[in-house]
Design a protein around this motif. Structure first.
Motif, PDB file in Angstrom:
ATOM      1  N   GLU A  22       0.816  -1.216   0.000  1.00 39.86           N
ATOM      2  CA  GLU A  22       0.000   0.000   0.000  1.00 39.86           C
ATOM      3  C   GLU A  22       0.845   1.260   0.000  1.00 39.86           C
ATOM      4  OE1 GLU A  22      -3.537   2.305   2.543  1.00 39.86           O
ATOM      5  OE2 GLU A  22      -2.897   0.277   3.149  1.00 39.86           O
ATOM      6  N   PHE A  23       1.920   1.261   0.773  1.00 41.08           N
ATOM      7  CA  PHE A  23       2.711   2.489   0.948  1.00 41.08           C
ATOM      8  C   PHE A  23       4.080   2.391   0.263  1.00 41.08           C
ATOM      9  CE2 PHE A  23      -0.078   2.154   4.743  1.00 41.08           C
ATOM     10  CZ  PHE A  23      -0.898   3.235   4.459  1.00 41.08           C
ATOM     11  N   GLN A  24       4.143   1.646  -0.805  1.00 43.05           N
ATOM     12  CA  GLN A  24       5.407   1.359  -1.478  1.00 43.05           C
ATOM     13  C   GLN A  24       6.156   2.603  -1.936  1.00 43.05           C
ATOM     14  OE1 GLN A  24       4.661  -0.008  -5.829  1.00 43.05           O
ATOM     15  NE2 GLN A  24       2.902  -0.781  -4.680  1.00 43.05           N
ATOM     16  N   ASP A  25       5.445   3.704  -2.165  1.00 50.85           N
ATOM     17  CA  ASP A  25       6.099   4.918  -2.652  1.00 50.85           C
ATOM     18  C   ASP A  25       6.761   5.738  -1.542  1.00 50.85           C
ATOM     19  OD1 ASP A  25       5.369   4.604  -5.390  1.00 50.85           O
ATOM     20  OD2 ASP A  25       3.337   5.239  -4.875  1.00 50.85           O
ATOM     21  N   ARG A  26       6.489   5.378  -0.274  1.00 52.53           N
ATOM     22  CA  ARG A  26       6.996   6.215   0.827  1.00 52.53           C
ATOM     23  C   ARG A  26       7.694   5.411   1.927  1.00 52.53           C
ATOM     24  NH1 ARG A  26       2.200   9.349   2.924  1.00 52.53           N
ATOM     25  NH2 ARG A  26       0.885   7.916   1.738  1.00 52.53           N
ATOM     26  N   LEU A  27       8.199   4.243   1.578  1.00 46.93           N
ATOM     27  CA  LEU A  27       8.950   3.412   2.518  1.00 46.93           C
ATOM     28  C   LEU A  27      10.390   3.281   2.041  1.00 46.93           C
ATOM     29  CD1 LEU A  27       6.414   0.485   3.104  1.00 46.93           C
ATOM     30  CD2 LEU A  27       6.621   2.614   4.400  1.00 46.93           C
ATOM     31  N   PHE A  28      11.318   3.253   3.009  1.00 50.67           N
ATOM     32  CA  PHE A  28      12.737   3.170   2.689  1.00 50.67           C
ATOM     33  C   PHE A  28      13.404   2.049   3.483  1.00 50.67           C
ATOM     34  CE2 PHE A  28      11.411   7.573   2.318  1.00 50.67           C
ATOM     35  CZ  PHE A  28      11.917   7.969   1.086  1.00 50.67           C
ATOM     36  N   PHE A  29      14.121   1.181   2.786  1.00 50.25           N
ATOM     37  CA  PHE A  29      14.968   0.208   3.473  1.00 50.25           C
ATOM     38  C   PHE A  29      16.030   0.957   4.278  1.00 50.25           C
ATOM     39  CE2 PHE A  29      19.013  -2.002   3.664  1.00 50.25           C
ATOM     40  CZ  PHE A  29      18.654  -3.200   4.263  1.00 50.25           C
ATOM     41  N   GLY A  30      16.366   0.419   5.466  1.00 58.25           N
ATOM     42  CA  GLY A  30      17.422   1.019   6.270  1.00 58.25           C
ATOM     43  C   GLY A  30      17.960   0.020   7.264  1.00 58.25           C
ATOM     44  N   THR A  31      19.088   0.364   7.889  1.00 61.80           N
ATOM     45  CA  THR A  31      19.698  -0.529   8.877  1.00 61.80           C
ATOM     46  C   THR A  31      19.853   0.106  10.255  1.00 61.80           C
ATOM     47  OG1 THR A  31      21.989   0.111   8.353  1.00 61.80           O
ATOM     48  CG2 THR A  31      21.000  -1.688   7.054  1.00 61.80           C
ATOM     49  N   ASP A  32      20.323   1.335  10.330  1.00 55.99           N
ATOM     50  CA  ASP A  32      20.700   1.978  11.596  1.00 55.99           C
ATOM     51  C   ASP A  32      21.895   1.272  12.238  1.00 55.99           C
ATOM     52  OD1 ASP A  32      20.680   3.920  13.533  1.00 55.99           O
ATOM     53  OD2 ASP A  32      18.989   3.109  14.652  1.00 55.99           O
ATOM     54  N   ILE A  33      22.841   0.804  11.428  1.00 57.84           N
ATOM     55  CA  ILE A  33      24.067   0.208  11.974  1.00 57.84           C
ATOM     56  C   ILE A  33      24.803   1.269  12.786  1.00 57.84           C
ATOM     57  CG2 ILE A  33      26.325  -0.751  11.370  1.00 57.84           C
ATOM     58  CD1 ILE A  33      24.927  -1.893   8.822  1.00 57.84           C
TER      59      ILE A  33
END
Length: 301
Positions: free
Chosen positions: A246-257
């Motif tokens: 649904e929100f594919q246009d406003r989600l970002f992969f991330g890690t916070d390493i």
């Protein structure tokens, strides 16, 4: 089907460790060569560096704007971009300071946004309002950590995220990237004062505030990094797949390493989770590509 290398929207690093460990077994920020080792293991191309700036509440190390700029310049294959971190008390230590003076300088130096903001003030605090006003005026997205008042760090808000909604409504042209346990616990209706401090388990209750705010405010974006973001979509895969779609246009992969020790952290399973989701037909390839890298590249171009 081609599996994609991820773009990490949220990572920390240091040119060289120069601090003692906080606790036994803990290590401060990963150096670039250590970060590269983690990235290679989890199919990550490069990341967005978020410096701590002058904030001291959430770390025992401080990464300056100068160090962030140089890290991206010296290690472009690992750290492709950086945000600046502007303390709202800079300048005159007043809520009417022209923070655009600082933000535009760093923007000219290559900064792509502002964050991670960890100032422990509420959204309607005059200093935070001034920072958001200038981020919007300078067209710089803002990554914020959501926190509690005292004994914590991050912009203060309560269950239901009334402060965040006020900010989204007040600054409609500012792109907000939400992050942290208190933010991601609101993905479901089962949020409590206790579980918002950690990583809720089990099925996600329908009617959470994040989906509601995402549908209402197009300027809310989600940073899937850390245990909080990865847990939000992985704890209940069926719900997570629908949320991603649904929100594919406003989600970002991330890690916070934050440390080389994070190479064993469960949060890094998000890369494989996305790969398996598309391979098994649980999410579309378009959604997979956008969340894995295309949204980040669009934001950071």
């Amino acid at each position: 089907m081609k599996l994609l290398k991820k773009i990490d929207i949220h990572v920390h690093s240091t040119p060289k460790r120069f601090t003692p460990p906080m606790t036994k077994g803990a290590v401060s920020y990963a150096e670039p060569h250590e970060l590269r080792e983690i990235y290679d293991k989890f199919n990550i191309e490069k990341g967005l560096l978020l410096p701590s700036g002058s904030y001291a509440a959430c770390t025992h190390d401080v990464i300056s704007m100068r160090e962030a700029y140089n890290l991206v310049k010296d290690y472009p294959d690992t750290l492709g971009w950086w945000f600046c971190n502007v303390n709202p008390a800079w300048g005159k230590n007043t809520p009417d300071c022209d923070l655009s003076h600082f933000i535009l300088f760093y923007k000219e130096m290559g900064a792509k946004g502002v964050g991670e903001v960890t100032e422990n003030r509420p959204f309607d605090d005059p200093f935070i309002m001034n920072l958001m006003k200038h981020c919007e005026a300078c067209e710089m997205p803002l990554t914020f950590h959501l926190g509690d008042k005292g004994n914590d760090y991050g912009i203060i808000d309560s269950i239901g995220l009334p402060g965040l909604e006020f900010a989204l409504k007040t600054f409609p042209k500012l792109k907000f990237l939400g992050h942290s346990q208190k933010f991601w616990a609101e993905i479901g209706s089962d949020v409590t004062e206790e579980n918002r401090k950690g990583y809720p388990r089990g099925k996600v209750g329908e009617g959470g505030r994040i989906p509601e705010l995402m549908r209402k405010y197009p300027n809310l974006y989600c940073d899937l990094s850390a245990g909080s973001g990865s847990n939000a979509v992985m704890r209940d895969p069926e719900f997570g797949y629908k949320f991603i779609e649904e929100f594919q246009d406003r989600l970002f992969f991330g890690t916070d390493i934050c440390s080389p020790l994070n190479i064993t952290n469960p949060m890094l399973k998000l890369s494989g989770f996305l790969d398996e989701a598309v391979l098994n037909g649980c999410i579309s390839y378009d959604a997979y590509a956008k969340v894995s890298r295309e949204n980040a590249l669009e934001l950071l171009k």
